[in-house]
Design a protein around this motif. Structure first.
Motif, PDB file in Angstrom:
ATOM      1  N   THR A  87      -0.845  83.143  50.560  1.00 55.12           N
ATOM      2  CA  THR A  87      -1.363  81.971  49.514  1.00 55.12           C
ATOM      3  C   THR A  87      -0.674  80.484  49.907  1.00 55.12           C
ATOM      4  N   LEU A  88      -1.577  79.762  50.206  1.00 63.03           N
ATOM      5  CA  LEU A  88      -1.258  78.456  50.336  1.00 63.03           C
ATOM      6  C   LEU A  88      -1.090  77.626  49.181  1.00 63.03           C
ATOM      7  N   GLY A  89      -0.044  76.732  48.795  1.00 58.79           N
ATOM      8  CA  GLY A  89       0.036  75.931  47.841  1.00 58.79           C
ATOM      9  C   GLY A  89       0.086  74.395  48.328  1.00 58.79           C
ATOM     10  N   ILE A  90      -0.841  73.609  47.940  1.00 56.09           N
ATOM     11  CA  ILE A  90      -0.731  72.212  48.503  1.00 56.09           C
ATOM     12  C   ILE A  90      -0.536  71.236  47.261  1.00 56.09           C
TER      13      ILE A  90
ATOM     14  N   ASN B 296      -1.883  68.678  41.710  1.00 60.04           N
ATOM     15  CA  ASN B 296      -2.013  67.173  41.873  1.00 60.04           C
ATOM     16  C   ASN B 296      -2.012  66.406  40.199  1.00 60.04           C
ATOM     17  N   ARG B 297      -2.029  65.136  40.463  1.00 60.07           N
ATOM     18  CA  ARG B 297      -1.784  64.236  39.207  1.00 60.07           C
ATOM     19  C   ARG B 297      -3.030  64.514  38.304  1.00 60.07           C
ATOM     20  N   ASN B 298      -4.341  64.703  39.056  1.00 55.54           N
ATOM     21  CA  ASN B 298      -5.420  65.086  38.341  1.00 55.54           C
ATOM     22  C   ASN B 298      -6.381  66.141  38.747  1.00 55.54           C
ATOM     23  N   GLN B 299      -6.705  67.075  37.982  1.00 51.87           N
ATOM     24  CA  GLN B 299      -7.336  68.161  38.588  1.00 51.87           C
ATOM     25  C   GLN B 299      -8.737  67.899  38.892  1.00 51.87           C
ATOM     26  N   LYS B 300      -9.340  68.602  40.008  1.00 52.23           N
ATOM     27  CA  LYS B 300     -10.573  68.201  40.991  1.00 52.23           C
ATOM     28  C   LYS B 300     -11.626  69.533  40.597  1.00 52.23           C
ATOM     29  N   PRO B 301     -12.172  69.401  39.759  1.00 53.80           N
ATOM     30  CA  PRO B 301     -13.164  70.747  39.535  1.00 53.80           C
ATOM     31  C   PRO B 301     -14.085  70.774  40.582  1.00 53.80           C
TER      32      PRO B 301
ATOM     33  N   LEU C 248       3.169  73.036  38.921  1.00 54.86           N
ATOM     34  CA  LEU C 248       3.805  73.003  40.260  1.00 54.86           C
ATOM     35  C   LEU C 248       4.992  73.981  40.031  1.00 54.86           C
ATOM     36  N   GLU C 249       5.346  74.529  39.137  1.00 52.71           N
ATOM     37  CA  GLU C 249       6.242  75.781  38.811  1.00 52.71           C
ATOM     38  C   GLU C 249       5.554  77.025  39.271  1.00 52.71           C
ATOM     39  N   GLU C 250       4.285  76.839  38.824  1.00 53.49           N
ATOM     40  CA  GLU C 250       3.392  78.216  39.108  1.00 53.49           C
ATOM     41  C   GLU C 250       3.021  78.249  40.537  1.00 53.49           C
ATOM     42  N   LEU C 251       2.716  77.077  41.153  1.00 54.32           N
ATOM     43  CA  LEU C 251       2.503  77.060  42.705  1.00 54.32           C
ATOM     44  C   LEU C 251       3.583  77.422  43.596  1.00 54.32           C
TER      45      LEU C 251
END
Length: 334
Positions: free
Chosen positions: A149-152, A177-182, A195-198
């Motif tokens: 699992t990669l977290g960016i 990210n600051r904004n979600q990118k669907p 962030l915590e989940e990632l």
């Protein structure tokens, strides 16, 4: 009379030739050493344009010395070495070189993932020091990359490029990210996470966020403690985003498994820095964009930005578009 441009380092000849044709040049001709502050202070009031690097601190006090400066062009994507607000206040355009180094920096980020996971630097030193005596089942064993699992953290162009590479390793991709990118989520098969989940879920965490007041010290003791003991942290963004003291403690105590760092709070990093004493850290001298082709393109784009700005044309990559508006409405200069 040609406009005068100050260049703060020896730059590739392909870019210098363009600038020399259009401008009178004042140059700091060293390639390995940044221009001293005294050099910048001496000439900043005499020039129309400034061609600088991320190693040059273009702060408010320096900008205040400029009498006729119109364009600051940095050969870099990041521009936190420039006081953009002070430049904008005086109607000075600030330009940078985004996009061109996306793929090269993504390559470097993934190289650090592989190097840290498989302990490549450590293993090379082990061999060269004559410690390799025989094959053994657990000798220099590392972490799996394939299927991990990669977290960016920071999903801009470089983040997307890293995600594309990760898909070839069948990695599960999370991003913050600051904004979600669907649209990017659908295209790249990744999922948004807090962030915590990632941090809790990722085997590899790659920091790609810009350095801002909000991201300064974003990864410190509390965040590192959320990560898996087998996790690896990669930073190819800016040094100030990761608290280096807390990172050293986490690596030394086994809170996380390893780190790959291309950037530091202080650059060049002092040779007595504690992080350099650890074998589970791969350290690089800020070479994220250091392919020959990319650096040449960066140098050219920085030159072209300067040429357009001083010719009264809008450069392709303007950091402070309000300053462009002010220039064209006769406002901005104090």
């Amino acid at each position: 009379m040609k406009p005068i441009v100050l260049i703060t380092r020896k730059v590739p000849e392909i870019a210098r030739a363009l600038l020399q044709e259009a401008f009178e040049l004042i140059e700091w001709m060293e390639e390995e050493e940044p221009a001293p502050r005294s050099f910048l202070e001496k000439w900043i009031g005499e020039v129309d344009g400034l061609y600088c690097l991320l190693t040059d601190k273009i702060d408010e006090s320096l900008i205040a010395r400029s009498n006729r400066l119109k364009v600051i062009s940095t050969m870099a994507v990041g521009f936190n070495h420039i006081d953009v607000a002070a430049a904008s206040k005086r109607g000075i355009l600030v330009t940078h070189t985004p996009e061109v180094l996306t793929e090269t920096t993504a390559d470097l980020a993934f190289a650090l993932i592989l190097a840290t996971a498989r302990r490549l630097v450590e293993a090379s030193v082990f061999l060269r020091e004559g410690q390799w005596k025989t094959w053994s089942p657990m000798l220099m064993t590392g972490q799996e990359v394939y299927g991990a699992t990669l977290g960016i953290i920071g999903m801009g162009r470089i983040g997307e490029a890293v995600a594309r590479r990760a898909s070839g390793f069948d990695m599960k991709i999370l991003y913050h990210n600051r904004n979600q990118k669907p649209e990017a989520e659908m295209r790249l098969g990744m999922a948004y996470a807090g962030l915590e989940e990632l941090l809790q879920a990722s085997d590899f965490v790659v920091v790609l966020a810009p350095y801002t007041q909000e991201t300064a010290d974003m990864i410190r003791k509390e965040q590192l403690q959320l990560m898996k003991p087998s996790a690896i942290l990669i930073n190819v963004a800016r040094g100030g985003i990761v608290n280096e003291t807390d990172l050293y403690d986490a690596l030394q105590k086994g809170t996380i498994w390893a780190a790959g760092l291309d950037v530091f709070d202080t650059e060049p990093v002092p040779l007595d820095h504690p992080l350099l004493t650890l074998t589970n850290v791969v350290t690089l001298p800020h070479i994220g964009s250091a392919s020959i082709q990319t650096r040449m393109q960066m140098a050219l784009i920085a030159a072209q930005n300067l040429m357009k700005g001083l010719a009264g044309e809008r450069p392709n990559f303007v950091v402070n578009p309000t300053a462009w508006s002010d220039v064209n409405t006769g406002q901005g200069k104090e």
